[in-house]
Design an enzyme around this catalytic site. Structure first.
Site, PDB file in Angstrom:
ATOM      1  N   GLU A  62      -9.414 -10.999  -7.505  1.00  0.00           N
ATOM      2  CA  GLU A  62      -8.533 -10.124  -7.634  1.00  0.00           C
ATOM      3  C   GLU A  62      -7.485 -10.075  -8.646  1.00  0.00           C
ATOM      4  O   GLU A  62      -7.028  -8.878  -9.170  1.00  0.00           O
ATOM      5  CB  GLU A  62      -7.737  -9.627  -6.345  1.00  0.00           C
ATOM      6  CG  GLU A  62      -8.894  -9.422  -5.033  1.00  0.00           C
ATOM      7  CD  GLU A  62      -8.202  -9.485  -3.613  1.00  0.00           C
ATOM      8  OE1 GLU A  62      -7.168 -10.110  -3.524  1.00  0.00           O
ATOM      9  OE2 GLU A  62      -9.026  -9.042  -2.753  1.00  0.00           O
ATOM     10  N   ARG A  69       2.803  -6.331   9.627  1.00  0.00           N
ATOM     11  CA  ARG A  69       2.339  -5.394  10.434  1.00  0.00           C
ATOM     12  C   ARG A  69       2.951  -5.182  11.920  1.00  0.00           C
ATOM     13  O   ARG A  69       2.740  -4.126  12.421  1.00  0.00           O
ATOM     14  CB  ARG A  69       0.776  -5.631  10.216  1.00  0.00           C
ATOM     15  CG  ARG A  69       0.222  -5.274   9.009  1.00  0.00           C
ATOM     16  CD  ARG A  69      -1.093  -5.593   8.840  1.00  0.00           C
ATOM     17  NE  ARG A  69      -1.778  -5.320   7.744  1.00  0.00           N
ATOM     18  CZ  ARG A  69      -2.779  -6.328   7.151  1.00  0.00           C
ATOM     19  NH1 ARG A  69      -3.275  -7.279   7.755  1.00  0.00           N
ATOM     20  NH2 ARG A  69      -3.285  -5.942   5.771  1.00  0.00           N
ATOM     21  N   LYS A  74       0.733  -1.177  -0.110  1.00  0.00           N
ATOM     22  CA  LYS A  74      -0.046  -0.034  -0.052  1.00  0.00           C
ATOM     23  C   LYS A  74       0.808   1.473   0.052  1.00  0.00           C
ATOM     24  O   LYS A  74       2.022   1.249   0.366  1.00  0.00           O
ATOM     25  CB  LYS A  74      -0.945  -0.176   1.428  1.00  0.00           C
ATOM     26  CG  LYS A  74      -1.961  -1.276   0.941  1.00  0.00           C
ATOM     27  CD  LYS A  74      -2.849  -1.208   2.320  1.00  0.00           C
ATOM     28  CE  LYS A  74      -3.858  -2.177   2.202  1.00  0.00           C
ATOM     29  NZ  LYS A  74      -4.803  -2.243   3.296  1.00  0.00           N
ATOM     30  N   TYR A 103     -12.721  -2.563  -3.962  1.00  0.00           N
ATOM     31  CA  TYR A 103     -13.085  -2.371  -2.369  1.00  0.00           C
ATOM     32  C   TYR A 103     -14.438  -2.448  -2.660  1.00  0.00           C
ATOM     33  O   TYR A 103     -14.973  -1.942  -1.407  1.00  0.00           O
ATOM     34  CB  TYR A 103     -12.542  -1.469  -1.778  1.00  0.00           C
ATOM     35  CG  TYR A 103     -11.133  -1.455  -1.413  1.00  0.00           C
ATOM     36  CD1 TYR A 103     -10.710  -2.292  -0.629  1.00  0.00           C
ATOM     37  CD2 TYR A 103     -10.136  -0.583  -2.232  1.00  0.00           C
ATOM     38  CE1 TYR A 103      -9.396  -2.721  -0.296  1.00  0.00           C
ATOM     39  CE2 TYR A 103      -8.691  -1.030  -1.744  1.00  0.00           C
ATOM     40  CZ  TYR A 103      -8.312  -1.912  -0.851  1.00  0.00           C
ATOM     41  OH  TYR A 103      -7.118  -2.029  -0.439  1.00  0.00           O
TER      42      TYR A 103
END
Length: 137
Positions: free
Chosen positions: A128, A104, A10, A51
């Site tokens: 996707e 993360r 991202k 999304y």
């Protein structure tokens, strides 16, 4: 079982210079390969297609704005149990809940900007991958 999955690094991962670190973790996983990878800025149409299931939820508009805020790296990862494995490597969305050693857990700062997307199921991966890499499907 060999699988293909979509991964998106991202805008926060790109801005923070974490592309090499994250891709290195993926490449070091024995048996996983990256058959396709591209740096791109996502347009509104692609973001809505990706999304769309979240439209109307409180986080939808901020998510759309964040994902359009800069370039991303989209890649295909292929290998044994790649879908489950990438989700584990990424860690939970909340960086406080993510264990050290996960992407993360090691680099995340806030829930909304959480560095990485990885398909959550075979069905999602198929959808996707068609959206981002139609020539490979």
């Amino acid at each position: 079982m060999t699988q293909r999955t979509l991964v998106i690094l991202k805008p926060d991962a790109v801005r923070r210079g974490l592309i090499g670190e994250i891709i290195g973790r993926i490449e070091r996983k024995a048996g996983w390969t990256i058959p396709a990878m591209e740096l791109r800025t996502l347009d509104q149409e692609t973001l809505e297609a990706h999304y769309g299931e979240h439209k109307g939820k409180p986080f939808y508009e901020p998510l759309m704005g964040f994902m359009a805020s800069g370039p991303v790296v989209v890649l295909v990862v292929e290998g044994e149990r790649a879908i489950e494995g990438l989700r584990t490597l990424a860690g939970p969305t909340d960086p406080i809940a993510a264990t050290p050693g996960s992407i993360r857990g090691d680099f995340g700062t806030i829930v909304r900007e959480n560095l990485i997307h990885a398909s959550d199921s075979e069905e999602s991966a198929e959808r996707e991958l068609k959206l981002f890499f139609p020539a490979l499907v």
